[in-house]
Design a protein around this motif. Structure first.
Motif, short mmCIF file in Angstrom:
data_model
loop_
_atom_site.label_atom_id
_atom_site.label_comp_id
_atom_site.label_asym_id
_atom_site.label_seq_id
_atom_site.Cartn_x
_atom_site.Cartn_y
_atom_site.Cartn_z
N ILE A 412 9.89 45.15 -23.25
CA ILE A 412 11.15 45.03 -22.50
C ILE A 412 10.83 44.36 -21.18
CG2 ILE A 412 13.06 46.27 -21.41
CD1 ILE A 412 12.62 48.51 -23.46
N GLU A 413 11.50 43.26 -20.90
CA GLU A 413 11.21 42.45 -19.73
C GLU A 413 12.44 42.39 -18.83
OE1 GLU A 413 8.95 38.17 -19.01
OE2 GLU A 413 10.14 38.49 -20.82
N LEU A 414 12.29 42.91 -17.62
CA LEU A 414 13.40 42.93 -16.67
C LEU A 414 13.42 41.64 -15.85
CD1 LEU A 414 15.69 44.51 -15.23
CD2 LEU A 414 13.93 45.40 -13.68
N LEU A 415 14.52 40.93 -15.95
CA LEU A 415 14.72 39.71 -15.15
C LEU A 415 15.87 39.99 -14.19
CD1 LEU A 415 14.50 37.13 -18.09
CD2 LEU A 415 12.68 37.81 -16.53
N ALA A 416 15.57 40.80 -13.17
CA ALA A 416 16.61 41.30 -12.27
C ALA A 416 17.32 40.17 -11.54
CB ALA A 416 16.00 42.28 -11.28
N HIS A 417 16.57 39.13 -11.17
CA HIS A 417 17.18 38.03 -10.41
C HIS A 417 18.18 37.24 -11.25
CE1 HIS A 417 13.74 36.43 -12.58
NE2 HIS A 417 14.19 35.19 -12.38
N LYS A 418 18.05 37.36 -12.57
CA LYS A 418 19.00 36.67 -13.47
C LYS A 418 20.05 37.63 -14.03
CE LYS A 418 15.82 33.08 -15.09
NZ LYS A 418 15.19 32.45 -16.30
N THR A 465 18.71 39.48 -25.67
CA THR A 465 18.92 39.51 -24.23
C THR A 465 20.17 40.32 -23.91
OG1 THR A 465 17.87 37.35 -23.98
CG2 THR A 465 19.21 38.12 -22.15
N LEU A 466 20.05 41.21 -22.93
CA LEU A 466 21.17 42.05 -22.51
C LEU A 466 21.63 41.64 -21.12
CD1 LEU A 466 19.74 45.55 -23.56
CD2 LEU A 466 21.18 44.01 -24.93
N ASN A 467 22.91 41.73 -20.89
CA ASN A 467 23.49 41.43 -19.59
C ASN A 467 23.55 42.72 -18.76
OD1 ASN A 467 25.43 41.05 -17.45
ND2 ASN A 467 26.07 39.17 -18.49
N ILE A 468 22.88 42.71 -17.61
CA ILE A 468 22.84 43.92 -16.78
C ILE A 468 23.53 43.69 -15.42
CG2 ILE A 468 20.78 44.88 -17.88
CD1 ILE A 468 19.18 43.78 -15.46
N ASP A 469 24.45 42.74 -15.39
CA ASP A 469 25.18 42.44 -14.15
C ASP A 469 25.97 43.63 -13.62
OD1 ASP A 469 24.31 39.91 -13.69
OD2 ASP A 469 25.95 38.91 -14.76
N ILE A 510 11.85 52.12 -17.35
CA ILE A 510 11.30 50.94 -16.70
C ILE A 510 10.79 51.39 -15.34
CG2 ILE A 510 11.81 48.62 -15.85
CD1 ILE A 510 14.11 48.58 -17.96
N THR A 511 9.46 51.44 -15.20
CA THR A 511 8.87 52.12 -14.05
C THR A 511 8.63 51.21 -12.85
OG1 THR A 511 6.69 51.73 -15.03
CG2 THR A 511 7.73 53.86 -15.45
N ASP A 512 8.64 49.92 -13.07
CA ASP A 512 8.33 48.99 -11.98
C ASP A 512 9.44 47.93 -11.90
OD1 ASP A 512 7.25 47.36 -10.10
OD2 ASP A 512 5.30 47.12 -11.08
N GLN A 513 9.90 47.63 -10.74
CA GLN A 513 11.02 46.71 -10.60
C GLN A 513 10.59 45.27 -10.25
OE1 GLN A 513 14.07 47.63 -11.60
NE2 GLN A 513 12.84 49.40 -12.22
N VAL A 514 9.33 44.96 -10.49
CA VAL A 514 8.87 43.58 -10.27
C VAL A 514 9.53 42.68 -11.30
CG1 VAL A 514 6.85 42.05 -10.28
CG2 VAL A 514 6.66 44.38 -9.36
N PRO A 515 10.11 41.55 -10.89
CA PRO A 515 10.73 40.64 -11.87
C PRO A 515 9.73 40.25 -12.95
CG PRO A 515 11.30 39.97 -9.64
CD PRO A 515 10.29 41.06 -9.50
N GLY A 516 10.21 40.30 -14.17
CA GLY A 516 9.34 39.97 -15.28
C GLY A 516 8.49 41.14 -15.75
N HIS A 517 8.71 42.34 -15.21
CA HIS A 517 7.93 43.52 -15.62
C HIS A 517 8.13 43.81 -17.10
CE1 HIS A 517 6.37 47.57 -15.88
NE2 HIS A 517 7.52 47.96 -16.37
N GLN A 518 7.04 44.23 -17.73
CA GLN A 518 7.08 44.55 -19.16
C GLN A 518 6.99 46.05 -19.35
OE1 GLN A 518 3.94 42.38 -21.04
NE2 GLN A 518 4.75 40.38 -20.42
N SER A 519 7.81 46.58 -20.25
CA SER A 519 7.76 47.99 -20.60
C SER A 519 7.56 48.11 -22.11
CB SER A 519 9.06 48.69 -20.19
OG SER A 519 9.08 50.02 -20.66
N ASN A 520 6.44 48.68 -22.49
CA ASN A 520 6.17 48.82 -23.92
C ASN A 520 6.91 50.02 -24.49
OD1 ASN A 520 4.39 46.62 -24.27
ND2 ASN A 520 2.75 47.78 -23.29
N VAL A 521 7.57 49.83 -25.60
CA VAL A 521 8.33 50.91 -26.23
C VAL A 521 7.68 51.34 -27.52
CG1 VAL A 521 10.55 51.56 -27.22
CG2 VAL A 521 10.47 50.10 -25.22
N ALA A 522 7.34 50.39 -28.38
CA ALA A 522 6.83 50.73 -29.70
C ALA A 522 5.60 49.90 -30.02
CB ALA A 522 7.91 50.46 -30.76
N LYS A 523 4.80 50.43 -30.93
CA LYS A 523 3.61 49.72 -31.37
C LYS A 523 3.83 49.21 -32.78
CE LYS A 523 0.51 51.71 -28.17
NZ LYS A 523 1.08 51.16 -27.03
#
Length: 523
Positions: A412-418, A465-469, A510-523
């Protein structure tokens, strides 16, 4: 004290057993009878029973006039039991098993005929496992479809509870039998389990050798009743607790069904277990289910391995159905999704490190608002059994490259600026319909959080891709299908392509709010 499910259900089998015993105190265990299926190679099947202390017991396996093997043992004085482990046998039959007891001049003989060797599966749980073929969709057609499955034999344990662990079953509703429309559709919730039967039937289609199915289930029962005291203690389950009567309608006391309906089977050599339970814990010890369920699995495995003299594998395959849906007026209710999540020990998928060698059938998209048995009892048990058998083929039988579970995101990749959240799945996805509410984000500010919809934006074969506006603060978590009734029948948004495997529900932080942060969910 043993409390029978019904007086007749307790008395009739006991009369039959007494008649079958050729000598005083000499008999097979309750479930060793004509038409039984014994576990095939590489394991050895266990044959056991009761006798006179000090007597010699000779067990012979025959086919026609040919003696296949002979095993000799003696009756243990402290328990009045005898036991032998047969040499591993290839699938097939029929065979005859003969047991002969000798003590001085006394000689007694028991025989059971039409014995097959194949794979033996135990099916347990509450009412969704207990529902019979007469209660499901296309019941008439399913009940008439038995001629090709005469090598799939069935047995059903009576509804009995006990305060102490029983050595043998107190009663059977159905002795080992070939399938008929009568015993598969005997009545509502009254042997034989539809999920169990259909699972075995699908397995037989693939394996083409005998399957033995044992149904031991009771509607309206919490997991605590099916758990040993050991496993409940390991999870810190309080001995006394308030149990809402609307969800627990069957026996609720700790371990009473383990004692009477599971432990007596533990000398048997099994291939595996399937389980359908959880609804009765929606309102009872829900937050302990993520411990109680893995503990039950491990405890059953230990007990059956030990009871069968090591013949049942220590980590035998264990499959389960993730609970379906119930029509609720409270749309924000998250008790059902919590149980679904806890059924996976909070991983969202199986097998996992707390639940090795397990498999799961997702059923949240098999909802049935018009079920005459209540929406909590959906009638499509064919799809449940089909999904379960896919898991068994992959996990229990090692079938390679077989997809048996729906897609989960591995990144899961957070693109907060977008204002976007990118999900990358570890397998292909099919977006059946775009949904604006099925994904939700936890939006937080000043320690106050609320769940907001994250509409589906764009997608490809493995990304979404999800819209989080809608969140103007901090996105800390994402969840999918986190409701009691996430979609209509087979209409959830995400599936594995060209299959009927829905994406399971999940929650990811999602533990870190750095743009582009990755959160692993499943293997």
């Amino acid at each position: 004290m043993v409390v029978p499910g019904s007086v007749l259900g307790l008395l009739l089998p006991l009369v039959l057993w007494a008649d079958r015993s050729a000598g005083i105190g000499f008999r097979f265990a309750s479930y060793i009878d004509n038409y039984m299926v014994l576990q095939k190679e590489p394991a050895g099947a266990v044959i056991w029973g009761f006798g006179m202390p000090g007597a010699t017991v000779t067990v012979t396996l025959c086919q026609g006039q040919e003696t296949i093997m002979r095993k000799v043992t003696s009756v243990k004085a402290h328990s009045n039991t005898w036991m032998v482990v047969l040499d591993p046998m290839k699938p097939g039959g029929p065979f005859e098993v003969m047991a002969q007891q000798t003590l001085g001049r006394m000689n007694s003989t028991l025989r059971v005929h039409d014995v097959l060797f194949g794979d033996v599966w135990l099916c347990s749980g509450q009412s969704n496992m207990q529902m019979t073929v007469s209660q499901i969709f296309n019941a008439t057609r399913e009940l008439s479809n038995t001629a090709a499955y005469q090598s799939v034999h069935i047995l059903s344990v009576s509804l009995v509870q006990s305060e102490q662990e029983l050595q043998d079953l107190a009663a059977l509703d159905l002795q080992w039998s070939e399938p008929t429309s009568e015993n598969l559709g005997h009545g509502n919730f009254t042997y034989m389990s539809a999920v169990c039967w259909l699972f075995g039937r699908y397995l037989y289609d693939t394996l083409q050798y005998p399957i033995g199915l044992i149904s031991s289930s009771w509607g309206g029962t919490p997991i605590e009743a099916w758990s040993s005291g050991r496993s409940l203690k390991a999870c810190g389950v309080p001995k006394e607790g308030f149990i809402p009567y609307d969800s627990v309608t069957g026996p609720r006391e700790h371990s009473v069904l383990w004692n009477a309906m599971i432990h007596p089977l533990s000398n048997m050599t099994l291939k595996g277990v399937i389980w359908y339970q959880g609804e009765s814990n929606v309102n009872y010890n829900r937050n302990l289910y993520n411990c109680m369920f893995p503990a039950l699995i491990d405890d059953w495995r230990q007990t059956f391995h030990h009871g069968s003299q090591g013949q049942t594998k220590r980590f035998f395959p264990f499959g389960f159905v993730q609970i379906s849906s119930e029509k609720s007026t409270n749309t924000s209710d998250d008790r059902f999704p919590q149980i679904r999540w806890h059924q996976t020990a909070d991983f969202g998928y199986v097998p996992n490190q707390k639940m090795p060698n397990t498999f799961m059938a997702v059923a949240m998209d098999l909802c049935d608002r018009d079920s005459p048995f209540g929406s909590i009892h959906p009638r499509d048990k064919q799809t449940v059994a089909y999904r379960l058998h896919l898991g068994a083929r992959a996990v229990a039988y090692g079938e390679k490259k077989l997809t048996f579970q729906g897609p989960l995101p591995e990144k899961i990749e957070l693109l907060a600026h977008k204002g976007l959240l990118n999900l990358t799945y570890y397998q292909q996805i099919q977006v059946q319909r775009q949904d604006n509410k099925v994904f939700e984000i936890s939006c937080c500010s000043d320690h106050h959080c609320k769940w907001l919809p994250a509409p589906m934006d764009t997608f490809s074969t493995q990304t979404l891709t999800l819209n989080i506006d809608s969140c103007h603060e901090t996105v800390v978590a994402l969840r999918y299908a986190w409701t009691t009734w996430p979609c209509e029948y087979k209409q959830c948004p995400l599936y594995y392509p060209s299959s009927i495997l829905p994406a399971p529900p999940f929650i990811a932080f999602i533990t870190d709010q750095v743009p582009g942060h990755q959160s692993n969910v499943a293997k």
